[in-house]
Write an enzyme that holds these catalytic residues in place. Structure first.
Site, mmCIF file in Angstrom:
data_model
loop_
_atom_site.group_PDB
_atom_site.id
_atom_site.type_symbol
_atom_site.label_atom_id
_atom_site.label_comp_id
_atom_site.label_asym_id
_atom_site.label_seq_id
_atom_site.Cartn_x
_atom_site.Cartn_y
_atom_site.Cartn_z
ATOM 1 C CG HIS A 12 -0.311 0.007 2.535
ATOM 2 N ND1 HIS A 12 -0.831 -0.620 3.648
ATOM 3 C CD2 HIS A 12 0.828 0.600 2.979
ATOM 4 C CE1 HIS A 12 -0.063 -0.417 4.687
ATOM 5 N NE2 HIS A 12 0.957 0.345 4.306
ATOM 6 C CG HIS A 59 0.435 4.287 7.849
ATOM 7 N ND1 HIS A 59 -0.618 3.620 7.284
ATOM 8 C CD2 HIS A 59 1.525 3.537 7.588
ATOM 9 C CE1 HIS A 59 -0.187 2.513 6.700
ATOM 10 N NE2 HIS A 59 1.108 2.437 6.870
ATOM 11 C CG HIS A 194 7.982 -1.950 4.630
ATOM 12 N ND1 HIS A 194 7.005 -2.872 4.901
ATOM 13 C CD2 HIS A 194 7.392 -0.743 4.864
ATOM 14 C CE1 HIS A 194 5.887 -2.265 5.269
ATOM 15 N NE2 HIS A 194 6.099 -0.956 5.263
ATOM 16 C CD GLU A 241 2.624 -1.573 6.718
ATOM 17 O OE1 GLU A 241 2.614 -0.368 7.026
ATOM 18 O OE2 GLU A 241 2.825 -1.965 5.541
HETATM 19 C C1 DHB Z 1 6.244 3.077 2.514
HETATM 20 C C2 DHB Z 1 5.693 1.872 2.971
HETATM 21 C C3 DHB Z 1 4.600 1.885 3.819
HETATM 22 O O1 DHB Z 1 4.016 0.751 4.314
HETATM 23 C C4 DHB Z 1 4.021 3.075 4.195
HETATM 24 O O2 DHB Z 1 2.910 3.024 4.957
HETATM 25 C C5 DHB Z 1 4.574 4.289 3.776
HETATM 26 C C6 DHB Z 1 5.689 4.277 2.926
HETATM 27 C C7 DHB Z 1 7.372 3.068 1.560
HETATM 28 O O3 DHB Z 1 7.998 2.025 1.339
HETATM 29 O O4 DHB Z 1 7.623 4.110 0.924
HETATM 30 FE FE FE Z 2 2.419 1.152 5.642
#
Ligand code: DHB
Ligand code: FE
Length: 289
Positions: A12, A59, A194, A241
């Protein structure tokens, strides 16, 4: 009766919104990701679900660190998006379904889940972008109703994978006991691996992501055995997540099959993944009906 006909998981990242706004879907960077939605569009066209339950993590748009529910369920007639500061267009409002929301809330509280019920709920990129990916040609009116369900993935302590799985199962039970005929699709958005901050910023773990994609289909309970610390070690601090995926899968209690599945890294800072799973009523349940 309401039926859960499938589950969709997708990354997302906000830059999806920027890529759409700039018309970059066919650039080499974005093509593999956007093309993953071609079979999703065909499935949506065929199945025409009435409502999406979107399990995601807020977020900071709707909940901030001062008030952070572990789980929250929307009970509004309408859900507005708002500017989060990413520089991406604010998307049109979504129509909710208060009857199903309250039915779910009753079911979840009955099943001993402490949830926050929200009659006002701003929905962020993790809710809006997956729906935009599903319905890229939707104009001011979306062709599907939607209900947000959030899982805290920001402020420790976070709920465990096992608890998120049980939340998904309770959502599944609630939806399938809703007396109106409707087709429901459940989304789990975010991930996969991530980490956006600290010394491991940019961390992606492809083998772990691929393992998660396999287990989500074939052995989701295996994912519930990971502790939060293990998930953060393996998937990065925002890789939690993954909980939204696990909850989505918990809601699918029938015979589950892959309609489409794609992994491509990086998508922004994430291991980018899209999976669409169909959920056919299990033979045992059919026999019992
Ligand atoms: C990114 C990933 C995310 O899950 C998010 O909420 C905001 C940014 C990213 O990788 O840029
Ligand atoms: Fe995110």
């Amino acid at each position: 009766m309401a039926r859960i006909i499938g589950g969709l998981t997708t990354s997302h990242v906000p830059s999806i919104g920027a890529a759409i706004a700039r018309g970059e879907q066919q650039t080499p960077y974005w093509k593999p990701f956007f093309d993953a939605f071609i079979p999703v569009h065909a499935w949506l066209e065929k199945e025409k679900p009435d409502l999406a339950i979107v399990i995601y993590n807020d977020h900071g748009l709707n909940f901030f660190l001062d008030r952070m529910p572990t789980f929250a369920v929307g009970a509004a007639a309408r859900y507005d998006n708002a500017d989060e500061g990413w520089g991406i267009p604010v998307l049109p409002s979504f129509e909710g379904d208060t009857e199903l929301s309250w039915h779910m809330i009753n079911g979840l509280v009955h099943d001993e889940f402490g949830i926050t019920m929200c009659q006002e709920f701003l929905v962020d990129h993790a809710f809006t972008l997956p729906l935009k990916l599903m319905y890229p040609n939707a104009g001011a009116r979306w062709p599907i109703k939607a209900i947000p369900v959030t899982i805290n993935s920001v402020q420790h302590p976070l709920p465990s994978a096992a608890r998120c799985w049980k939340l998904g199962q309770a959502i599944g039970r609630a939806v399938e006991s809703f007396p109106k005929d409707m087709k429901v699709v459940v989304l789990g958005t975010g991930g996969l691996s991530h980490q956006l901050d600290g010394t491991r910023a940019g961390f992606i773990n492809k083998p772990f992501d691929l393992m998660c994609m396999d287990k989500i289909l074939n052995d989701p309970v295996a994912l519930t055995r990971f502790s939060n610390r293990e998930i953060i070690e393996q998937a990065g601090s925002q890789g939690v997540e993954l909980m939204t995926w696990i909850a989505m899968r918990g809601a699918l209690s029938g015979r589950v099959d892959t309609v489409t599945s794609m992994y491509h890294a990086p998508i922004s800072n994430t291991g980018g993944a899209v999976m669409l799973l169909s959920n056919e009523p299990a033979p045992a349940r059919l026999a019992a009906e």
